[in-house]
Design a protein around this motif. Structure first.
Motif, PDB file in Angstrom:
ATOM      1  N   HIS A   1       3.267  -8.624   1.102  1.00 42.15           N
ATOM      2  CA  HIS A   1       3.884  -7.377   1.574  1.00 42.15           C
ATOM      3  C   HIS A   1       4.789  -7.576   2.787  1.00 42.15           C
ATOM      4  CE1 HIS A   1       0.970  -5.606  -1.098  1.00 42.15           C
ATOM      5  NE2 HIS A   1       1.389  -4.393  -0.823  1.00 42.15           N
TER       6      HIS A   1
ATOM      7  N   ASP B   1      -4.493  -2.886  -3.516  1.00 38.42           N
ATOM      8  CA  ASP B   1      -3.104  -2.479  -3.748  1.00 38.42           C
ATOM      9  C   ASP B   1      -3.059  -1.616  -5.000  1.00 38.42           C
ATOM     10  OD1 ASP B   1      -0.055  -3.262  -3.052  1.00 38.42           O
ATOM     11  OD2 ASP B   1      -0.318  -3.010  -5.215  1.00 38.42           O
TER      12      ASP B   1
ATOM     13  N   HIS C   1      -0.995  -1.127  -7.339  1.00 40.58           N
ATOM     14  CA  HIS C   1      -0.424  -1.593  -8.606  1.00 40.58           C
ATOM     15  C   HIS C   1      -1.216  -2.718  -9.264  1.00 40.58           C
ATOM     16  CE1 HIS C   1       2.590   0.885  -6.747  1.00 40.58           C
ATOM     17  NE2 HIS C   1       2.891   1.217  -7.989  1.00 40.58           N
TER      18      HIS C   1
ATOM     19  N   CYS D   1       6.654  -6.063  -7.999  1.00 46.00           N
ATOM     20  CA  CYS D   1       5.654  -6.482  -8.993  1.00 46.00           C
ATOM     21  C   CYS D   1       5.880  -5.812 -10.342  1.00 46.00           C
ATOM     22  CB  CYS D   1       4.249  -6.195  -8.482  1.00 46.00           C
ATOM     23  SG  CYS D   1       3.953  -4.463  -8.076  1.00 46.00           S
TER      24      CYS D   1
ATOM     25  N   CYS E   1       7.311  -8.835  -1.563  1.00 46.01           N
ATOM     26  CA  CYS E   1       7.471  -7.430  -1.964  1.00 46.01           C
ATOM     27  C   CYS E   1       8.824  -6.872  -1.525  1.00 46.01           C
ATOM     28  CB  CYS E   1       6.364  -6.585  -1.366  1.00 46.01           C
ATOM     29  SG  CYS E   1       4.729  -7.018  -1.984  1.00 46.01           S
TER      30      CYS E   1
ATOM     31  N   CYS F   1      10.652  -3.176  -1.906  1.00 43.38           N
ATOM     32  CA  CYS F   1       9.823  -2.219  -2.651  1.00 43.38           C
ATOM     33  C   CYS F   1       9.133  -1.278  -1.678  1.00 43.38           C
ATOM     34  CB  CYS F   1       8.797  -2.958  -3.498  1.00 43.38           C
ATOM     35  SG  CYS F   1       7.600  -1.856  -4.230  1.00 43.38           S
ATOM     36  N   LEU F   2       8.646  -1.861  -0.587  1.00 40.95           N
ATOM     37  CA  LEU F   2       7.863  -1.091   0.382  1.00 40.95           C
ATOM     38  C   LEU F   2       8.411  -1.202   1.792  1.00 40.95           C
ATOM     39  CD1 LEU F   2       5.200   0.528   0.830  1.00 40.95           C
ATOM     40  CD2 LEU F   2       4.038  -1.647   1.093  1.00 40.95           C
TER      41      LEU F   2
ATOM     42  N   ASN G   1       8.879   0.503  -8.227  1.00 41.41           N
ATOM     43  CA  ASN G   1       8.045   1.472  -8.946  1.00 41.41           C
ATOM     44  C   ASN G   1       7.841   2.816  -8.256  1.00 41.41           C
ATOM     45  OD1 ASN G   1       6.170   0.759  -6.885  1.00 41.41           O
ATOM     46  ND2 ASN G   1       5.597  -1.029  -8.105  1.00 41.41           N
TER      47      ASN G   1
ATOM     48  N   ARG H   1      10.095   5.447   1.139  1.00 44.41           N
ATOM     49  CA  ARG H   1       9.442   4.274   0.564  1.00 44.41           C
ATOM     50  C   ARG H   1      10.163   2.963   0.901  1.00 44.41           C
ATOM     51  NH1 ARG H   1       4.771   2.075  -1.830  1.00 44.41           N
ATOM     52  NH2 ARG H   1       5.409   0.443  -3.249  1.00 44.41           N
TER      53      ARG H   1
HETATM   54  S1  SF4 Z   1       5.927  -5.139  -4.915  1.00 38.25           S
HETATM   55 FE1  SF4 Z   1       5.646  -3.089  -4.108  1.00 38.25          FE
HETATM   56  S2  SF4 Z   1       4.162  -2.083  -5.429  1.00 38.25           S
HETATM   57 FE2  SF4 Z   1       4.075  -4.286  -5.814  1.00 38.25          FE
HETATM   58  S3  SF4 Z   1       2.426  -5.057  -4.541  1.00 38.25           S
HETATM   59 FE3  SF4 Z   1       4.326  -5.265  -3.368  1.00 38.25          FE
HETATM   60  S4  SF4 Z   1       4.549  -3.372  -2.213  1.00 38.25           S
HETATM   61 FE4  SF4 Z   1       2.976  -3.001  -3.770  1.00 38.25          FE
END
Ligand code: SF4
Length: 465
Positions: free
Chosen positions: A63, A128, A130, A337, A397, A400-401, A419, A425
């Motif tokens: 992350h 997590d 997902h 992911c 990651c 994404c976050l 996602n 986000r």
């Molecule tokens: S890519 Fe995004 S959704 Fe997937 S584990 Fe990392 S932060 Fe979580």
């Protein structure tokens, strides 16, 4: 009596029924990372407890890791602190850690399957949301909170409420330029972001049966966005072929024996479901979200509904009746992911070949793992993306976050293969996210605006299913 895979795997892992009515469920595989484990270890250490099953526990960093430079100490003091804590805890409790120097680091839901840790019939937990991704192998995989991470570390068990099972059948052929991402966005659009509450989603039907493991992982990954606690696909020959030879998969005769057992776990033909939903693959178009949850999507050239949520419209700067197609973007992100496996990068590359990113767009490709990155580089995909004006990053990651330096600024709009399109986000409280497939992200990066990938490169360039 005929049973679903959910019932078989649940029953095989049930330790006892708790006074609360919940089931104490044994967890076969616990995956941990730097963000949700430090407090859990602190709670464990404060009581002087040991990790119950270190041999069933595996760690990685994903992350917070920077994807541009991984020099230590990280510039972000918090990131450095979290990583150091994970390293310390793994060393103390003898937990294998796939760190940045391992060549096996990556997003936890990418490396689990890649290493063969994720196997059919398992119960899997990870701090997590997902974690549902791992259900693609016929596992029951639960995203859990920090106090539950503590529980699994201490006891290798979770207290869980039983679930109902909804079978979602996608039958027929997907058109060229229509991907697993479009299928799951369509499912969430039809059933709603809370439609799966209290359910496990079993995905099946001829379109799912034909999918690769990467595609099935994309589908299961976003089950949680539809409110389902877990999502899974019954294990089949595609699953077993993927598993064979993986580092932690059974080897030799043990693999053959395991395969026979895995096969027996698939839902029985006459198993009864609490609900069944059928979707025709031919009805699914390339989807793109227009709002602030993953259920707010439309086909790329479809008009936004007249009754569209006004808060979402206002935040995104859209009006009812318009199409998302033609929306100018600032950032393009191929990663996460959901869609940062080798096949995703190949699909994006197929669109990018011979083109260049629009001058006003910042475009990133962030492989899901170091192994994906290496495999892509062996195929020359890094050069293709770099020559086209994309940044080629390290695994993590990323945007994404945005718990790392990869973030949107201000009101930027991002075409993203991730996602979640929740407000804030991607790092900016006012930043806007449009979820779509990696091929659609690649096309948007080049066009500088949202386009229909089928028109942009011609459907014949794209893979059909
Ligand atoms: S890519 Fe995004 S959704 Fe997937 S584990 Fe990392 S932060 Fe979580």
């Amino acid at each position: 009596m005929a049973q679903t895979l959910f019932e078989k795997v649940w029953n095989q892992h049930a330790v006892r029924t708790l006074p609360t009515g919940q089931t104490q469920l044994y967890i076969g595989l616990h995956l941990i990372h730097e963000v949700t484990s430090p407090q859990a270890f602190d709670m464990l250490n404060a009581r002087g407890w040991k990790v119950r099953a270190p041999h069933r526990t595996f760690a990685t960093v994903d992350h917070i890791v920077p994807t541009a430079s991984v020099a230590r100490p990280f510039q972000d003091a918090m990131a450095e602190q979290m990583t150091a804590a994970l390293e310390r805890n793994c060393a103390e409790h003898k937990i294998p850690l796939f760190d940045l120097s391992s060549g096996r680091q990556g997003i936890v839901h990418v490396i689990g399957p890649e290493l063969g840790l994720t196997q059919p019939g398992m119960t899997i937990a990870c701090g997590d949301s997902h974690t549902s991704t791992h259900g693609a192998f016929g596992a029951l995989a639960f995203g859990i909170g920090t106090s539950q991470v503590r529980d699994v570390l201490a006891s290798q068990c979770l207290a869980m409420d039983p679930l109902k099972v909804r079978r979602i059948e996608v039958n027929g052929r997907l058109g060229r330029g229509v991907y697993a991402k479009d299928v799951i966005l369509e499912i969430i659009r039809r059933l709603g972001v809370k439609g799966g509450a209290g359910f496990a989603y079993e995905f099946g039907g001829s379109a799912i049966d034909r999918m690769s493991m990467d595609e099935r992982m994309t589908i299961c990954n976003m089950s949680i966005e539809g409110g389902a606690r877990v999502g899974y696909v019954n294990p089949d020959e595609t699953t077993f072929a993927y598993m064979r030879g993986r580092q932690f998969a059974p080897q030799g005769d043990a693999f053959e024996r395991a395969t026979a057992w895995w096969r027996s776990l698939a839902s029985d033909r006459d198993a009864r479901y609490d609900d069944v939903v059928e979707i025709a693959a031919s009805e699914i178009q390339p989807n793109v979200t227009w709002g602030i949850n993953p259920g707010q999507s439309v086909a790329v050239d479809e008009k936004l509904p007249a009754n569209a949520d006004t808060e979402a419209l206002a935040f995104m700067g859209f009006v009812a009746g318009q199409t998302v197609k033609g929306t100018r973007i600032d950032v393009a992100f191929v990663g996460s992911c959901t869609n940062a496996r080798l096949s995703d990068l190949r699909e994006a590359a197929r669109v990018v070949r011979g083109h260049h990113v629009a001058p006003h767009v910042k475009a990133l490709v962030v492989p899901g793992s170091q192994a994906v990155r290496e495999a892509a580089e062996r195929e020359g995909l890094d050069r293709l993306f770099l020559d086209a004006g994309f940044e080629w990053r390290g695994a993590g990651c990323s945007m994404c976050l945005a718990m790392n330096p990869d973030r949107l600024e201000g009101r930027e709009i991002c075409a993203s293969s991730s996602n979640r399109n929740f407000k804030g986000r991607q790092g900016s409280p006012t930043g806007r996210t449009l979820l779509m497939s990696p091929a659609m992200v690649a096309a948007a990066a080049i066009a500088g605006e949202v386009v229909d990938v089928r028109e942009f490169v011609g459907a014949e360039v794209l893979v059909g299913h």
